[in-house]
Design a protein around this motif. Sequence first.
Motif, PDB file in Angstrom:
ATOM      1  N   LEU A  17      45.368  52.259  88.755  1.00 52.48           N
ATOM      2  CA  LEU A  17      46.105  51.097  88.289  1.00 52.48           C
ATOM      3  C   LEU A  17      45.251  49.839  88.334  1.00 52.48           C
ATOM      4  CD1 LEU A  17      48.920  50.004  87.468  1.00 52.48           C
ATOM      5  CD2 LEU A  17      49.277  49.495  89.859  1.00 52.48           C
ATOM      6  N   GLY A  19      41.854  49.676  89.935  1.00 48.63           N
ATOM      7  CA  GLY A  19      40.409  49.800  90.034  1.00 48.63           C
ATOM      8  C   GLY A  19      39.828  49.647  91.414  1.00 48.63           C
ATOM      9  N   ARG A  30      48.624  38.573  90.636  1.00 48.22           N
ATOM     10  CA  ARG A  30      48.177  37.236  90.287  1.00 48.22           C
ATOM     11  C   ARG A  30      49.389  36.323  90.349  1.00 48.22           C
ATOM     12  NH1 ARG A  30      44.239  39.573  90.687  1.00 48.22           N
ATOM     13  NH2 ARG A  30      42.424  39.732  89.351  1.00 48.22           N
ATOM     14  N   VAL A  41      50.979  40.322  87.262  1.00 48.86           N
ATOM     15  CA  VAL A  41      50.018  41.258  87.830  1.00 48.86           C
ATOM     16  C   VAL A  41      48.811  41.330  86.898  1.00 48.86           C
ATOM     17  CG1 VAL A  41      51.676  42.672  89.086  1.00 48.86           C
ATOM     18  CG2 VAL A  41      51.167  43.207  86.711  1.00 48.86           C
ATOM     19  N   LYS A  42      47.728  41.837  87.414  1.00 48.09           N
ATOM     20  CA  LYS A  42      46.497  41.859  86.630  1.00 48.09           C
ATOM     21  C   LYS A  42      46.545  42.912  85.521  1.00 48.09           C
ATOM     22  CE  LYS A  42      41.756  42.293  86.275  1.00 48.09           C
ATOM     23  NZ  LYS A  42      40.957  41.449  85.465  1.00 48.09           N
ATOM     24  N   TRP A  43      47.021  44.105  85.861  1.00 47.28           N
ATOM     25  CA  TRP A  43      46.998  45.178  84.882  1.00 47.28           C
ATOM     26  C   TRP A  43      48.404  45.712  84.631  1.00 47.28           C
ATOM     27  CZ3 TRP A  43      42.327  46.255  82.773  1.00 47.28           C
ATOM     28  CH2 TRP A  43      41.172  45.982  83.511  1.00 47.28           C
ATOM     29  N   ASP A  44      48.612  46.141  83.415  1.00 43.84           N
ATOM     30  CA  ASP A  44      49.811  46.912  83.132  1.00 43.84           C
ATOM     31  C   ASP A  44      49.538  48.349  83.572  1.00 43.84           C
ATOM     32  OD1 ASP A  44      52.245  47.649  82.311  1.00 43.84           O
ATOM     33  OD2 ASP A  44      52.018  47.033  80.212  1.00 43.84           O
ATOM     34  N   ALA A  45      50.626  49.130  83.741  1.00 44.33           N
ATOM     35  CA  ALA A  45      50.424  50.512  84.140  1.00 44.33           C
ATOM     36  C   ALA A  45      49.699  51.257  83.033  1.00 44.33           C
ATOM     37  CB  ALA A  45      51.764  51.169  84.425  1.00 44.33           C
ATOM     38  N   PRO A  46      48.638  51.996  83.348  1.00 47.06           N
ATOM     39  CA  PRO A  46      47.965  52.758  82.301  1.00 47.06           C
ATOM     40  C   PRO A  46      48.852  53.898  81.821  1.00 47.06           C
ATOM     41  CG  PRO A  46      47.014  53.272  84.430  1.00 47.06           C
ATOM     42  CD  PRO A  46      48.010  52.182  84.646  1.00 47.06           C
ATOM     43  N   GLU A  95      56.259  41.595  79.061  1.00 43.81           N
ATOM     44  CA  GLU A  95      55.033  40.947  79.498  1.00 43.81           C
ATOM     45  C   GLU A  95      54.747  41.323  80.943  1.00 43.81           C
ATOM     46  OE1 GLU A  95      52.968  38.549  77.982  1.00 43.81           O
ATOM     47  OE2 GLU A  95      53.870  39.298  76.125  1.00 43.81           O
ATOM     48  N   ILE A  96      53.478  41.204  81.319  1.00 45.39           N
ATOM     49  CA  ILE A  96      53.188  41.387  82.724  1.00 45.39           C
ATOM     50  C   ILE A  96      52.618  40.115  83.335  1.00 45.39           C
ATOM     51  CG2 ILE A  96      52.823  43.875  82.642  1.00 45.39           C
ATOM     52  CD1 ILE A  96      49.768  43.042  82.661  1.00 45.39           C
ATOM     53  N   MET A  97      52.585  39.069  82.544  1.00 42.00           N
ATOM     54  CA  MET A  97      52.065  37.808  83.063  1.00 42.00           C
ATOM     55  C   MET A  97      52.967  36.687  82.591  1.00 42.00           C
ATOM     56  SD  MET A  97      49.421  37.285  84.923  1.00 42.00           S
ATOM     57  CE  MET A  97      48.859  35.774  85.672  1.00 42.00           C
ATOM     58  N   ARG A 120      39.364  51.879  85.104  1.00 43.61           N
ATOM     59  CA  ARG A 120      39.535  50.516  85.595  1.00 43.61           C
ATOM     60  C   ARG A 120      38.753  50.229  86.869  1.00 43.61           C
ATOM     61  NH1 ARG A 120      45.988  49.539  84.773  1.00 43.61           N
ATOM     62  NH2 ARG A 120      45.936  49.519  82.506  1.00 43.61           N
ATOM     63  N   SER A 144      43.534  43.150  80.840  1.00 48.49           N
ATOM     64  CA  SER A 144      44.767  43.374  80.105  1.00 48.49           C
ATOM     65  C   SER A 144      45.698  42.192  80.269  1.00 48.49           C
ATOM     66  CB  SER A 144      45.447  44.643  80.598  1.00 48.49           C
ATOM     67  OG  SER A 144      45.925  44.451  81.902  1.00 48.49           O
TER      68      SER A 144
END
Lengths: 366, 336, 150
Positions: free
Chosen positions: A144, A146, A155, A159-164, A283-285, C34, C139
């Motif tokens: 998720l 890294g 953040r 969050v920094k990343w969306d779920a892959p 959105e995730i941000m 990632r 992302s």
Amino acid sequence: MIRTEELLLNVGPQHPSTHGVFRIIVKLDGEIITEANPVMGYLHRGTEKLAENLSYTQIIPYTDRMDYVSAMTNNYVLVHTVEKLLGLEVPERAEFLRLIVMELQRIASHLVWWGTYLLDIGAMSPFLYAFRDREMIINLFNELCGARLTYNYMRVGGVKWDAPEGWLDKVRDFVPYMRKKVDEYDDLVSGNEIFLARIKGIGRYDAETAINLGLSGANLRCTGVKWDLRKDQPYSLYERFEFDVPVGKNGDCYDRYVIRLEEIRQSLRILEQALEQFPEEGEIMGKVPRVIRAPEGEVYAGIESPRGEIGCYIVSRGKDKPYRLKFRRPSFVNLQILPKLLVGESMTNLITILGGVDIVVGEVDC
Amino acid sequence: MTGWLPGPITWQSFTLYFLVSVAFLLVILGYVTYAIYFERKVIGWMQGRHGPNRVGPLGLLQTVADVAKLLIKEDTIPKKAQRDLFILAPVISFVPSFVVLATIPFTETLYFADLNVGILYYVALSSISTIGIILGGWASNNKYALLGGMRSAAQMISYEIPLVISVVGVIMLSGSLQLSAIVEGQSGGFWNWNFLPQIIGFIVFIVAAVSELNRTPFDLPEAESELVAGYHVEYSGFRFAFFMLAEYVYVFAIASLTTVLFLGGWHPPFPFLDFIPGILWFLLKFSFVVFFLFWLRATFPRVRVDQLMGLGWKVLLPLSLVNIFITAIVYEIFFR
Amino acid sequence: MKGLMKGLGVTFKNMTQKKVTYRYPDVPLEMPDRFRGIQYLDPDKCIVCNQCARICPTDCITLTGKPNPDPEKRVKLVDTFDINFEICILCDFCTEVCPTEAIVMTNNFELATYSRDELYKDKDWLFANNQNIRKENNSALPKGGAKKDA
């Protein structure tokens, strides 16, 4: 009377069972402790002072390193407090992702505790079983965000990343697997007579002492006080989910053990519901300015970390950096009861009690 | 081999004894090497790991490498330690562990000394090792080592008693203290083995034996999580190796003794399996006991000191005494 | 006794189960895309905006620029770019703020050396670190960030 001599023993900072560089100076009469003095600060890195010269985003990786067993909750408490200060709205999908990783983190953290506690008590295999299953969670996090330990995932505003792709399905598969494993842990340890004899009735205290010393988390709930910030001061989306808060009644190491194992099961329940309600799109941000300048003011927010109430207190003077930042670290506060509990116990119980408090030295010394 | 011992000691016979003992010592060293390997493998498998697999094919040379490392390590003796005793302690703890093996009959013909007080000899000598451990703990001048040594003294003394008394039932059944005679009495199928009529004695013996060995769940003298390493915390290099060696030789001794006393020694479980040589049966049972010890180690947490004492004096001792009475009564009523 | 027996059963059952260890030094570990490993730097893309050095929480990045030889272009060229891996915490902020994706993460993580001096990596070393470069970068950018159209 036999004349006995008092023995001054340094337990730690290099000792296999002090979970890092924690040190207790104990006075022993035979094997009975007559006085115990915890010494801390060997892992002090001055996070709070450093934070005064860092922008709000830059503080996030530092929180990873406080309670390194449960970095996600630390991430959350910081961003949550800053969001509270800014009055920010966080998108639902981001909040769901945060909640899922926090609950996964709670399971991972309790697994570490369970394994190391059993190792303290002398059983070897539970440690490796716990780490085998924790590895699954760590791998999920690795995919998720890294990193395996210092996630730096959240953040301010999202969050920094969306779920892959496929990640949520992996979590979905993980829940029943973990449920089976917890039952296996019960078989392996919870009924073991030697283990029960070791921890039942050890390190007992009552609710009043616990509250007076400011304990939280399983250390408070073992005395029968039903206090869980997820229920009592709901943050994030916890109001939407059904889960129980396990409490004990004797306030001994056994109750703490049972509560933590039960919390793993409750976290799995929350995870299941969260995965079901997970929004398809979104959105995730949130809408966050590029440079975060918090308005002048003071704010405190506390959340339930696996170890208890972790809080963050920020004084802002309107700059992009906090004027003062203070973390209420549950390990540190919970540790206060230690000298009181240790007097009159044997050397063996010292380890049992210290392990039962569940400290992470990185958080104690911060 | 029985013929030599009663004869007069000449240079010739002495040389012979010496060579045979050295050969046996080498066998024991080989056993210890692979017992450690096997232990690490078994525990590894139980924990979802492979165990040692880097040195040599399948990791077979891992222990050899470990021992070689210990032997070439710097020999440190703490400045404030009691030098003479510090040096003496590993020797005192190792020698008895090797000497007790002399009485154990592996098959009808393969044994070293068939003493008529075999069990007493074993028990008497094995308790000397305790002194080595206490000395080691005390002479190191280290608080952890001292605590470990004290614990071990208390533990070994309290568990010696149930260990001996639990064997009394077996002695009553076979009417002899001679180990080979005890094995003879168990011939003709597994229903004649002592662990069935002596089930209480067997259980008490196993528990007391694990405790005597200082192994999990009774590994308090070296309780890593509390006492760091217990009595051998200051030892390094080959002195440490000697303590380890003594521990594993005792595993060998206790496993052999269990086989001999309770599991029918070299006798096959069914009479028709007689064609398989006795030594194989012995090794099989022996390996099972050793495996059981490793299995315990992989599973159990450690007992606390006071509970350990309580278990020894309040449970095992009465149980073993009761076992004697029951054996006596049953024996009087049904078998005489 | 029952609890003890159950425990023995669990360990025995686990003996035959699949081993979960990695064959790490023999077989390299596959990290997910990632994964935040050692950075790769493309000096041609770098515009010497200094954002990475500014965002770095541990101040481990130092960079200097030189004027572009082509007088028509106003963008500077990177002259030196050093990352001190003694203190770099691989937090991903530098790649997050980089407007041109000149600095990106890779999946490599083996940094052990015999001397601390070797942990001071320069522009050329970072450029040579071009294996397993992360495919998906950033992302979630703050809305209205500089990176959007880069």
